[in-house]
Design a protein around this motif. Structure first.
Motif, mmCIF file in Angstrom:
data_model
loop_
_atom_site.group_PDB
_atom_site.id
_atom_site.type_symbol
_atom_site.label_atom_id
_atom_site.label_comp_id
_atom_site.label_asym_id
_atom_site.label_seq_id
_atom_site.Cartn_x
_atom_site.Cartn_y
_atom_site.Cartn_z
ATOM 1 N N LEU A 1 -5.592 -1.407 -9.929
ATOM 2 C CA LEU A 1 -5.002 -2.753 -9.896
ATOM 3 C C LEU A 1 -3.769 -2.801 -10.779
ATOM 4 C CD1 LEU A 1 -5.093 -5.792 -9.159
ATOM 5 C CD2 LEU A 1 -6.639 -6.104 -11.110
ATOM 6 N N ALA A 2 -3.841 -2.137 -11.945
ATOM 7 C CA ALA A 2 -2.711 -2.148 -12.878
ATOM 8 C C ALA A 2 -1.451 -1.624 -12.207
ATOM 9 C CB ALA A 2 -3.045 -1.314 -14.113
ATOM 10 N N ALA A 3 -1.576 -0.541 -11.453
ATOM 11 C CA ALA A 3 -0.413 0.055 -10.792
ATOM 12 C C ALA A 3 0.239 -0.956 -9.858
ATOM 13 C CB ALA A 3 -0.831 1.298 -10.005
ATOM 14 N N MET A 4 -0.593 -1.740 -9.173
ATOM 15 C CA MET A 4 -0.054 -2.729 -8.249
ATOM 16 C C MET A 4 0.593 -3.893 -9.007
ATOM 17 S SD MET A 4 -2.106 -5.040 -5.603
ATOM 18 C CE MET A 4 -1.352 -5.723 -4.169
ATOM 19 N N LEU A 5 -0.094 -4.385 -10.040
ATOM 20 C CA LEU A 5 0.402 -5.574 -10.752
ATOM 21 C C LEU A 5 1.703 -5.297 -11.500
ATOM 22 C CD1 LEU A 5 -2.855 -7.264 -12.133
ATOM 23 C CD2 LEU A 5 -1.627 -7.688 -9.969
ATOM 24 N N LYS A 6 1.831 -4.070 -12.044
ATOM 25 C CA LYS A 6 3.019 -3.737 -12.837
ATOM 26 C C LYS A 6 4.308 -3.906 -12.048
ATOM 27 C CE LYS A 6 0.920 -0.685 -16.228
ATOM 28 N NZ LYS A 6 0.347 0.691 -16.255
ATOM 29 N N GLN A 7 4.263 -3.629 -10.741
ATOM 30 C CA GLN A 7 5.499 -3.713 -9.949
ATOM 31 C C GLN A 7 6.023 -5.150 -9.871
ATOM 32 O OE1 GLN A 7 5.076 -3.307 -5.535
ATOM 33 N NE2 GLN A 7 2.924 -2.989 -6.036
ATOM 34 N N PHE B 1 -9.782 -2.059 -9.829
ATOM 35 C CA PHE B 1 -9.407 -1.291 -8.642
ATOM 36 C C PHE B 1 -9.175 -2.204 -7.458
ATOM 37 C CE2 PHE B 1 -10.600 2.121 -5.419
ATOM 38 C CZ PHE B 1 -9.616 3.024 -5.813
ATOM 39 N N MET B 2 -8.189 -1.878 -6.651
ATOM 40 C CA MET B 2 -7.974 -2.562 -5.380
ATOM 41 C C MET B 2 -8.451 -1.618 -4.290
ATOM 42 S SD MET B 2 -6.816 -5.523 -5.749
ATOM 43 C CE MET B 2 -5.581 -6.409 -4.882
ATOM 44 N N ILE C 1 0.831 -1.212 0.000
ATOM 45 C CA ILE C 1 0.000 0.000 0.000
ATOM 46 C C ILE C 1 0.863 1.257 0.000
ATOM 47 C CG2 ILE C 1 -1.679 1.346 1.331
ATOM 48 C CD1 ILE C 1 -2.942 -1.266 2.226
ATOM 49 N N LYS C 2 1.984 1.200 0.710
ATOM 50 C CA LYS C 2 2.867 2.357 0.839
ATOM 51 C C LYS C 2 3.290 2.911 -0.520
ATOM 52 C CE LYS C 2 5.757 1.083 4.094
ATOM 53 N NZ LYS C 2 7.051 0.669 4.645
ATOM 54 N N ASN D 1 -3.718 -14.199 -2.003
ATOM 55 C CA ASN D 1 -2.865 -14.712 -3.076
ATOM 56 C C ASN D 1 -3.179 -14.013 -4.387
ATOM 57 O OD1 ASN D 1 -1.155 -17.303 -2.581
ATOM 58 N ND2 ASN D 1 -3.035 -17.590 -1.417
ATOM 59 N N ILE D 2 -2.129 -13.697 -5.124
ATOM 60 C CA ILE D 2 -2.273 -13.202 -6.492
ATOM 61 C C ILE D 2 -1.357 -14.058 -7.352
ATOM 62 C CG2 ILE D 2 -1.887 -11.249 -8.050
ATOM 63 C CD1 ILE D 2 -2.504 -9.363 -5.745
ATOM 64 N N ARG D 3 -1.934 -14.691 -8.367
ATOM 65 C CA ARG D 3 -1.147 -15.605 -9.201
ATOM 66 C C ARG D 3 -1.246 -15.222 -10.664
ATOM 67 N NH1 ARG D 3 -4.050 -20.437 -6.323
ATOM 68 N NH2 ARG D 3 -2.805 -20.529 -4.414
ATOM 69 N N PHE D 4 -0.090 -15.112 -11.300
ATOM 70 C CA PHE D 4 -0.063 -14.871 -12.749
ATOM 71 C C PHE D 4 -0.025 -16.230 -13.423
ATOM 72 C CE2 PHE D 4 1.804 -11.092 -10.771
ATOM 73 C CZ PHE D 4 1.033 -10.099 -11.354
ATOM 74 N N VAL D 5 -1.067 -16.541 -14.185
ATOM 75 C CA VAL D 5 -1.191 -17.888 -14.744
ATOM 76 C C VAL D 5 -1.393 -17.847 -16.257
ATOM 77 C CG1 VAL D 5 -2.047 -18.904 -12.586
ATOM 78 C CG2 VAL D 5 -3.677 -17.915 -14.218
#
Ligand SMILES: Nc1nc2c(c(=O)[nH]1)N[C@H]1C(S)=C(S)[C@@H](COP(=O)(O)O)O[C@H]1N2
Ligand SMILES: [Mo]
Length: 317
Positions: free
Chosen positions: A147-153, A203-204, A118-119, A239-243
């Motif tokens: 959500l995109a901003a979080m996933l990109k990292q 959105f998260m 979150i930080k 959990n977040i999984r890229f599948v």
């Protein structure tokens, strides 16, 4: 079902928000200072924190669903199947020391403390419509980040075609996960195609109505996908999984002929047991049912229709 008995009324229902929050702050301060109690002795669920966030233009002309309705009429089967169960059983959800494990086709994987995730983000408020597949709807001011901003990292690789989300699994505390009547194979799982996940609307949420998320709304972090039926907006994510292939998701798994993977709001594709052409905008009552037409993609067609170009939406429901 929205008529509350007196015993259900909380202080928040009868006190203006600002007064309520100020009083809470004082109580917290006095509990810590004067009586020497530690924060740890207070149930975290009861400490709704005011959040710092930026306002945005999303939904600025919408009429909001009142906060007490947003936080007392819920679907969260881990806390019971009745609409009032989640708020009643909210303290069964333990949100302390929350981590999210990121796995799969990405360069950056591992277990991350929620506060560190979150930080890195600038919190903002977005007012979105939420349309449940059961044909009721609300308008909710969420606080969170894209959500995109979080996933990109995490730098997903080209093999990541879908992203899968998993909710907390804690049958010891969550009575809904112990219920012998439950048809759900826990934990609750949801997923998005990668381009859906990267759409600006995904959105998260970590808060609503300017404060941290109440447990019954999916604390401490949940997904919000406003153009899809509410069940895609998975709560309390661990959990977040890229599948590579389409994840097996909870409602699709239970009744594939009733709930598809895509679950885009679509007034022209009915649920096998009811019409999706209209919806009941909460709060509603027997005398004031507030039925309104349901919009294609819940009114977000301009932002998302291109994602489904050439797809037969009666087949990919
Ligand atoms: N883990 C989990 N997430 C969930 C659900 C659930 O039962 N468990 N219910 C879904 C459904 S059907 C809806 S309509 C929304 C409701 O969100 P709200 O209670 O914050 O309005 O949460 C969704 N996310
Ligand atoms: Mo729903």
């Amino acid at each position: 079902m929205l008529i509350k008995s007196n015993t259900d009324l909380t202080e928040a229902d009868v006190t203006p928000e600002s007064v309520y929050l100020a009083r809470r702050k004082f109580m917290k301060a006095s509990a810590l200072g004067l009586f020497g109690l530690s924060m740890a002795s207070m149930p975290s669920a009861l400490l709704a924190k005011a959040l710092d966030f930026q306002k945005t233009a999303f939904g600025k002309n919408e009429t909001l669903t009142p906060e007490d309705v947003v936080t007392s009429y819920n679907n969260f089967y881990e806390l019971g199947t009745g609409k009032n169960d989640p708020v009643r059983n909210a303290d069964e959800l333990k949100t302390d020391d929350w981590h999210i494990e990121v796995e799969g086709h990405a360069e950056v994987t591992g277990k991350f403390a929620l506060e560190d995730l979150i930080k890195k983000q600038q919190l903002e408020e977005r007012i979105y419509r939420l349309r449940c597949v059961e044909a009721w709807s609300m308008v909710i001011p969420w606080v969170g980040f894209s959500l995109a901003a979080m996933l990109k990292q995490f730098k997903p690789t080209s093999k990541a075609k879908y992203v899968e989300f998993v909710s907390i699994h804690d049958p010891e505390n969550l009575s809904g996960q112990r219920s012998v009547f439950s048809t759900i194979d826990w934990p609750y799982v949801e997923g998005l195609r990668m381009d859906e996940a990267m759409n600006e609307l995904s959105f998260m949420a970590t808060g609503l109505y300017g404060k941290s998320l109440p447990n019954q709304n999916g604390a401490p972090i949940r997904l919000v996908v406003p153009w899809k039926y509410g069940f895609k907006s998975i709560k309390s994510i661990v959990n977040i999984r890229f599948v590579e292939s389409m994840p097996q998701t909870t409602w699709n798994d239970i009744a594939p002929n009733e709930y598809g993977f895509y679950a885009n709001v679509n007034p022209k594709v009915d649920h096998p047991r009811w019409s999706q052409a209209t919806e009941r905008r909460l709060p509603s009552s027997f005398f004031n049912p507030k039925r309104i037409p349901t919009e294609m993609f819940n009114g977000y067609a301009e932002q998302v229709a291109h994602l489904y170009k050439g797809m037969d939406l009666t087949k990919y429901y």
